[in-house]
Design a protein around this motif. Sequence first.
Motif, mmCIF file in Angstrom:
data_model
loop_
_atom_site.group_PDB
_atom_site.id
_atom_site.type_symbol
_atom_site.label_atom_id
_atom_site.label_comp_id
_atom_site.label_asym_id
_atom_site.label_seq_id
_atom_site.Cartn_x
_atom_site.Cartn_y
_atom_site.Cartn_z
ATOM 1 N N THR A 41 0.737 -1.358 0.066
ATOM 2 C CA THR A 41 0.169 0.071 0.079
ATOM 3 C C THR A 41 1.005 1.374 -0.177
ATOM 4 O O THR A 41 1.911 1.276 0.806
ATOM 5 N N THR A 42 0.595 2.064 -0.986
ATOM 6 C CA THR A 42 1.196 3.415 -0.883
ATOM 7 C C THR A 42 0.313 4.598 -0.424
ATOM 8 O O THR A 42 -1.086 4.566 -0.796
ATOM 9 N N VAL A 43 0.910 5.455 0.420
ATOM 10 C CA VAL A 43 -0.038 6.534 0.882
ATOM 11 C C VAL A 43 0.531 8.127 0.554
ATOM 12 O O VAL A 43 1.954 8.095 0.880
ATOM 13 N N THR A 44 0.025 8.943 -0.057
ATOM 14 C CA THR A 44 0.232 10.289 -0.027
ATOM 15 C C THR A 44 -0.445 11.131 0.744
ATOM 16 O O THR A 44 -1.701 10.767 0.976
ATOM 17 N N GLY A 45 0.400 12.419 1.322
ATOM 18 C CA GLY A 45 -0.530 13.218 2.216
ATOM 19 C C GLY A 45 -0.639 12.646 3.547
ATOM 20 O O GLY A 45 -1.416 13.395 4.446
ATOM 21 N N PHE A 46 0.073 11.953 4.125
ATOM 22 C CA PHE A 46 0.301 11.199 5.447
ATOM 23 C C PHE A 46 0.564 12.284 6.349
ATOM 24 O O PHE A 46 1.455 13.243 6.260
ATOM 25 N N PRO A 69 7.710 8.073 7.103
ATOM 26 C CA PRO A 69 6.998 8.865 5.997
ATOM 27 C C PRO A 69 8.083 9.858 5.674
ATOM 28 O O PRO A 69 8.942 10.336 6.305
ATOM 29 N N ASP A 70 8.138 10.204 4.349
ATOM 30 C CA ASP A 70 9.030 11.050 3.561
ATOM 31 C C ASP A 70 8.321 12.025 2.780
ATOM 32 O O ASP A 70 7.459 11.894 2.073
ATOM 33 N N LYS A 71 7.992 13.441 3.383
ATOM 34 C CA LYS A 71 7.045 14.406 2.948
ATOM 35 C C LYS A 71 5.909 14.093 2.684
ATOM 36 O O LYS A 71 5.155 14.286 1.620
ATOM 37 N N GLY A 72 5.100 13.153 3.477
ATOM 38 C CA GLY A 72 3.724 12.435 3.500
ATOM 39 C C GLY A 72 3.639 11.279 2.838
ATOM 40 O O GLY A 72 2.617 10.784 2.612
ATOM 41 N N ASN A 73 4.841 10.919 2.413
ATOM 42 C CA ASN A 73 4.712 9.586 1.473
ATOM 43 C C ASN A 73 5.185 8.559 2.254
ATOM 44 O O ASN A 73 6.108 8.453 2.931
ATOM 45 N N VAL A 74 4.311 7.279 2.239
ATOM 46 C CA VAL A 74 4.516 6.188 3.259
ATOM 47 C C VAL A 74 4.404 5.073 2.226
ATOM 48 O O VAL A 74 3.271 5.050 1.359
ATOM 49 N N THR A 75 5.110 4.040 2.208
ATOM 50 C CA THR A 75 4.901 2.518 1.406
ATOM 51 C C THR A 75 4.945 1.408 2.831
ATOM 52 O O THR A 75 5.574 1.378 3.741
ATOM 53 N N ILE A 76 3.824 0.802 2.568
ATOM 54 C CA ILE A 76 3.386 -0.305 3.559
ATOM 55 C C ILE A 76 3.541 -1.655 3.030
ATOM 56 O O ILE A 76 2.481 -1.900 1.990
ATOM 57 N N HIS A 77 4.302 -2.583 3.430
ATOM 58 C CA HIS A 77 4.223 -3.833 3.079
ATOM 59 C C HIS A 77 3.407 -4.691 3.752
ATOM 60 O O HIS A 77 3.818 -5.113 4.915
ATOM 61 N N GLY A 78 2.304 -5.152 3.453
ATOM 62 C CA GLY A 78 1.093 -5.755 4.228
ATOM 63 C C GLY A 78 1.601 -7.052 4.520
ATOM 64 O O GLY A 78 2.060 -7.817 3.734
#
Length: 446
Positions: A41-46, A69-78
Amino acid sequence: MANVKFIVQPGGRIHGRIRVPGDKSISHRSIMLGAISEGTTTVTGFLEGADALATLQAFKDMGVQIEGPDKGNVTIHGVGLRGLKKPEKPMDMGNSGTSTRLLAGILAGQDFDCELVGDASLSKRPMKRVTDPLAMMGAKIETAEGGTLPMKICGHGQTLKAIDYVLPMASAQVKSCVLLAGLYAQGKTCAEEPAPTRDHTERMLNGFGYEVVSTRLDNSRTRACLQGGGSLKARHIDVPSDISSAAFFMVAAAVSEGSDLVIEHVGMNPTRTGVIDILKLMGANIVLENAHEVGGEPVADVHIRYAPLQGIEIPESLVPLAIDEFPVLFVAAASATGQTVLSGAEELRVKESDRIQVMADALQAVGIDAVPTPDGMVINGGQQSPQAAEIQSHHDHRISMAMTVAGLNAVSEVVIDDCANVNTSFPTFVSLMNEVGMQIESKQEA
């Protein structure tokens, strides 16, 4: 933690075009559901505030690989519903009630023991509201005397059973906890509320491919149901700006003459827009522009210009839809002409602080006629400008920010004590407020 004071100079015209940080509720849920889904899952604006970071750290502690998080970007390996691992030590939820109550639902379905702890404020907040329904589902949970943290959740492979739960209060956190536990339960779990609350959990579960059926039973009651034993599929989430954070800027523009402000990409979830409805009833000049949808959540730009406000009796139907915004709505009421009456909001007494008593004390300290009631407040506004005072925030970020806005129309300097807590939801609050025309100094004391 060092004491941080906000020193607010009166005056200023609020203007410009800004974007406030990402929605805290959606940021929490993006980590939780991303972690127990299958895939990446990728997240922007976190939102990179302390509360949402507590949720992120908890899932790292349970073996989930998360980048950012990096400038609101997160990557989650479910890791899927059953892939979480036993944490090595108690998980610290900091000041976050959302992290604690929602996580309790997920942890109730695991086959390992764990413990949740929190700071002094969170450790006073009521947890029986989630431990009671979880116990009905077969979970084994221990809390401190009085039903507060620390909370020990005993796994050991007991199977949760589905329940049809009628919530005694309107609470998105309790509803979400029950539904998240329902993912691990045998059968169909339902949560019925006495009034609608935010539905981010239901929307996001559907977005992850896990069907939740939501029904409006009558004018007030709602019901959400899901079948246990399915799976979540990873996806991309673009987090809208947090309407609760935007509310401070809406009120600042609404109460300062000559103001003209646009707040971009604000989440317009219909279970959260009570603050806009209430301000409009008071006469605020608010126009929604550029409305569209991202990831199942409606968003729009909020354009607000100064207009004189009138006191109102706040409709009880709007109370659950604006529960987090009342501290700053009290400030709007203080600037309005006439009387504003809030009732049916006893939930405010068990937030990070007793927000009814603390806001009444703070408004009275700056010379506003504010009278607390058991379930709300009566404010006689527009009688005089707030006077200089030093305000105690009682470790509550929303009190700190609301009283900062109150300083706009004061006759002289207002000081708010103990504001380090603002980092929990809005780390850039002071810089953004200064950017749009306020004069705030953030001063750190040893």
